[in-house]
Design a protein around this motif. Structure first.
Motif, PDB file in Angstrom:
ATOM      1  N   LYS A 184       1.409  -1.116   0.386  1.00  0.00           N
ATOM      2  CA  LYS A 184      -0.026   0.205   0.161  1.00  0.00           C
ATOM      3  C   LYS A 184       0.955   1.042  -0.117  1.00  0.00           C
ATOM      4  CE  LYS A 184      -3.608   2.413   1.989  1.00  0.00           C
ATOM      5  NZ  LYS A 184      -5.101   1.844   3.063  1.00  0.00           N
ATOM      6  N   ILE A 185       0.410   1.662  -1.005  1.00  0.00           N
ATOM      7  CA  ILE A 185       1.565   3.388  -0.968  1.00  0.00           C
ATOM      8  C   ILE A 185       0.723   4.214  -0.506  1.00  0.00           C
ATOM      9  CG2 ILE A 185       2.442   4.788  -3.165  1.00  0.00           C
ATOM     10  CD1 ILE A 185       3.603   2.452  -4.450  1.00  0.00           C
ATOM     11  N   ILE A 186       1.129   5.047   0.087  1.00  0.00           N
ATOM     12  CA  ILE A 186       0.318   6.548   0.177  1.00  0.00           C
ATOM     13  C   ILE A 186       1.124   7.701   0.289  1.00  0.00           C
ATOM     14  CG2 ILE A 186      -0.991   8.136   2.088  1.00  0.00           C
ATOM     15  CD1 ILE A 186      -1.771   4.856   3.358  1.00  0.00           C
ATOM     16  N   ARG A 187       0.831   8.500  -0.002  1.00  0.00           N
ATOM     17  CA  ARG A 187       1.519  10.290  -0.711  1.00  0.00           C
ATOM     18  C   ARG A 187       2.848   9.720  -1.149  1.00  0.00           C
ATOM     19  NH1 ARG A 187      -2.738  11.202   3.155  1.00  0.00           N
ATOM     20  NH2 ARG A 187      -0.828  11.508   5.198  1.00  0.00           N
ATOM     21  N   CYS A 188       3.457   9.180  -1.392  1.00  0.00           N
ATOM     22  CA  CYS A 188       4.735   8.365  -2.032  1.00  0.00           C
ATOM     23  C   CYS A 188       4.636   9.709  -3.478  1.00  0.00           C
ATOM     24  CB  CYS A 188       5.491   7.591  -1.922  1.00  0.00           C
ATOM     25  SG  CYS A 188       5.342   6.797   0.212  1.00  0.00           S
ATOM     26  N   LEU A 189       5.497  10.583  -3.428  1.00  0.00           N
ATOM     27  CA  LEU A 189       5.554  11.465  -4.610  1.00  0.00           C
ATOM     28  C   LEU A 189       6.051  10.920  -5.729  1.00  0.00           C
ATOM     29  CD1 LEU A 189       4.762  15.499  -2.820  1.00  0.00           C
ATOM     30  CD2 LEU A 189       3.455  13.791  -3.544  1.00  0.00           C
ATOM     31  N   HIS A 190       7.810  10.097  -5.572  1.00  0.00           N
ATOM     32  CA  HIS A 190       8.693   9.688  -6.103  1.00  0.00           C
ATOM     33  C   HIS A 190       7.938   8.578  -6.341  1.00  0.00           C
ATOM     34  CE1 HIS A 190      11.305  12.882  -5.034  1.00  0.00           C
ATOM     35  NE2 HIS A 190      10.653  12.493  -3.755  1.00  0.00           N
ATOM     36  N   ILE A 191       6.590   7.895  -6.523  1.00  0.00           N
ATOM     37  CA  ILE A 191       6.034   6.327  -7.388  1.00  0.00           C
ATOM     38  C   ILE A 191       6.314   6.849  -8.573  1.00  0.00           C
ATOM     39  CG2 ILE A 191       5.306   4.393  -6.622  1.00  0.00           C
ATOM     40  CD1 ILE A 191       8.212   4.962  -4.985  1.00  0.00           C
ATOM     41  N   THR A 192       5.865   6.338  -9.019  1.00  0.00           N
ATOM     42  CA  THR A 192       5.592   6.370 -10.725  1.00  0.00           C
ATOM     43  C   THR A 192       4.129   5.517 -10.852  1.00  0.00           C
ATOM     44  OG1 THR A 192       6.330   5.125 -11.950  1.00  0.00           O
ATOM     45  CG2 THR A 192       7.718   7.596 -11.456  1.00  0.00           C
ATOM     46  N   ARG A 193       3.324   6.038 -11.383  1.00  0.00           N
ATOM     47  CA  ARG A 193       2.733   4.729 -12.113  1.00  0.00           C
ATOM     48  C   ARG A 193       3.233   3.775 -12.519  1.00  0.00           C
ATOM     49  NH1 ARG A 193      -2.945   8.380 -14.806  1.00  0.00           N
ATOM     50  NH2 ARG A 193      -3.338   9.397 -12.607  1.00  0.00           N
ATOM     51  N   ALA A 194       3.723   4.028 -13.576  1.00  0.00           N
ATOM     52  CA  ALA A 194       4.926   3.055 -14.716  1.00  0.00           C
ATOM     53  C   ALA A 194       5.285   1.893 -12.782  1.00  0.00           C
ATOM     54  CB  ALA A 194       5.873   3.392 -15.471  1.00  0.00           C
ATOM     55  N   ALA A 195       6.061   2.322 -12.307  1.00  0.00           N
ATOM     56  CA  ALA A 195       6.510   1.338 -11.215  1.00  0.00           C
ATOM     57  C   ALA A 195       5.643   0.813 -10.612  1.00  0.00           C
ATOM     58  CB  ALA A 195       6.816   2.727 -10.373  1.00  0.00           C
ATOM     59  N   VAL A 196       4.244   1.282 -10.445  1.00  0.00           N
ATOM     60  CA  VAL A 196       2.893   0.383  -9.729  1.00  0.00           C
ATOM     61  C   VAL A 196       2.341  -0.225 -10.363  1.00  0.00           C
ATOM     62  CG1 VAL A 196       0.649   1.118  -9.074  1.00  0.00           C
ATOM     63  CG2 VAL A 196       1.986   2.843  -7.746  1.00  0.00           C
ATOM     64  N   ALA A 197       2.349  -0.244 -11.860  1.00  0.00           N
ATOM     65  CA  ALA A 197       2.112  -1.112 -13.166  1.00  0.00           C
ATOM     66  C   ALA A 197       3.345  -2.047 -13.070  1.00  0.00           C
ATOM     67  CB  ALA A 197       1.825  -0.029 -14.104  1.00  0.00           C
ATOM     68  N   GLU A 198       3.964  -1.994 -12.603  1.00  0.00           N
ATOM     69  CA  GLU A 198       4.935  -2.735 -12.724  1.00  0.00           C
ATOM     70  C   GLU A 198       4.977  -3.868 -11.659  1.00  0.00           C
ATOM     71  OE1 GLU A 198      10.183  -3.559 -13.813  1.00  0.00           O
ATOM     72  OE2 GLU A 198       9.434  -1.573 -13.862  1.00  0.00           O
ATOM     73  N   LEU A 199       5.156  -2.990 -10.165  1.00  0.00           N
ATOM     74  CA  LEU A 199       4.831  -4.591  -9.602  1.00  0.00           C
ATOM     75  C   LEU A 199       3.560  -5.029  -9.112  1.00  0.00           C
ATOM     76  CD1 LEU A 199       6.486  -1.605  -6.618  1.00  0.00           C
ATOM     77  CD2 LEU A 199       6.989  -3.548  -7.272  1.00  0.00           C
ATOM     78  N   GLU A 200       2.646  -4.187 -10.084  1.00  0.00           N
ATOM     79  CA  GLU A 200       1.433  -5.095 -10.040  1.00  0.00           C
ATOM     80  C   GLU A 200       1.220  -6.442 -10.806  1.00  0.00           C
ATOM     81  OE1 GLU A 200      -2.295  -2.280  -9.404  1.00  0.00           O
ATOM     82  OE2 GLU A 200      -1.467  -2.245 -11.444  1.00  0.00           O
TER      83      GLU A 200
END
Length: 275
Positions: free
Chosen positions: A251-267
């Motif tokens: 779960k990521i809460i207000r982490c400004l440096h985490i991009t949508r691309a990174a989230v997609a890769e982890l998903e």
């Protein structure tokens, strides 16, 4: 005082406020302290308020046998490790006397503005330990010291708010408590996140399944690289052969440096929730 407590077996709440003895600890034997602990099976809460180091409180607490549901609450002024270790009985002294301490399954540590420190230990759905101070001087060592004062063999969940610049102390605590399954971190720096990396020589938190990061100053690339090492099987995973647990939820809460691309890769490897 212990004689008075012996005469109050139905006591439910005990407050100790700025307790001091006028004699030294090595002189205590001459005052006929009870050889066995005072049984207070109805005790629900022990509240200690102490402004400076004083072995008297530790002596009293180590001679009380409370019920497992009893909450030990400690409030100090300008605190240091000396105050904490001088007030709280060591594990050898307290073992079996405050049994709720060994039942802690969730530990919540919060360093707030101005150095205010709050610690809460929860076991069997109820608070069993509280520690509050307005100014704490040795925060980097609070986790290792807590682990030495009373080990928490059932600890499954850890919350640390404002955990900046204390990676070594944090790693030592995690190494002592390998049962932790869920961790929530606020304010973590890259060095703090790095300790979660699984390597051939180090695997902290082998039971970790859930990680929550809030307002952490970590780059997307660094986060992805570290967490991929905890995914089994995975491209950078180096899990030991005897390891069976893989990170499952992030779960990521207000982490400004985490991009949508990174989230997609982890998903592709685990459940990711953004808030």
């Amino acid at each position: 005082m212990l004689r008075v407590l012996e005469a109050c077996p139905l006591l439910e709440v005990l407050h100790l406020d700025s307790v001091h003895f006028t004699f030294l600890s090595d002189e205590a034997e001459g005052f006929g302290l009870p050889e066995t602990a005072v049984m207070l099976s109805c005790l629900r809460r022990v509240r200690v308020k102490q402004g400076s180091p004083q072995w008297a409180v530790r002596s009293i607490l180590s001679h009380i046998m409370a019920a497992r549901h009893c909450c030990l609450e400690i409030i100090v002024g300008s605190a240091s490790l000396k105050v904490l270790t001088d007030v709280v009985p060591s594990w050898l002294d307290a073992k079996g006397k405050f049994p709720g301490l060994s039942l802690i399954s969730h530990l919540d540590i919060r360093l707030l503005g101005g150095g205010e420190l709050s610690i809460k230990g929860i076991g069997s759905g109820a608070d069993v330990f509280k520690f509050d101070t307005t100014t704490f001087l040795d925060y980097p060592q609070i986790l290792p010291v807590l682990g030495r004062i009373f080990p928490m063999p059932l600890l499954e969940r850890l919350t640390v708010i404002n955990c900046r610049d204390h990676a070594e102390a944090f790693a030592e605590f995690l190494d002592r408590h390998r049962t932790i399954q869920a961790i929530s971190l606020s304010g973590a720096e890259p060095k703090m996140m790095e300790i979660f990396r699984v390597t051939p020589t180090r695997h902290l938190c082998p039971s970790l399944r859930e990680l929550v990061i809030e307002q952490c100053n970590v780059s997307a690339a660094h986060l992805v690289d570290v967490l991929k090492s905890r995914i089994r099987p995975g491209p950078t995973s180096v899990f030991p052969e005897d390891s069976t647990t893989s990170l499952r939820h992030l779960k990521i809460i207000r982490c400004l440096h985490i991009t949508r691309a990174a989230v997609a890769e982890l998903e592709e490897h685990l459940v990711v929730e953004c808030a």
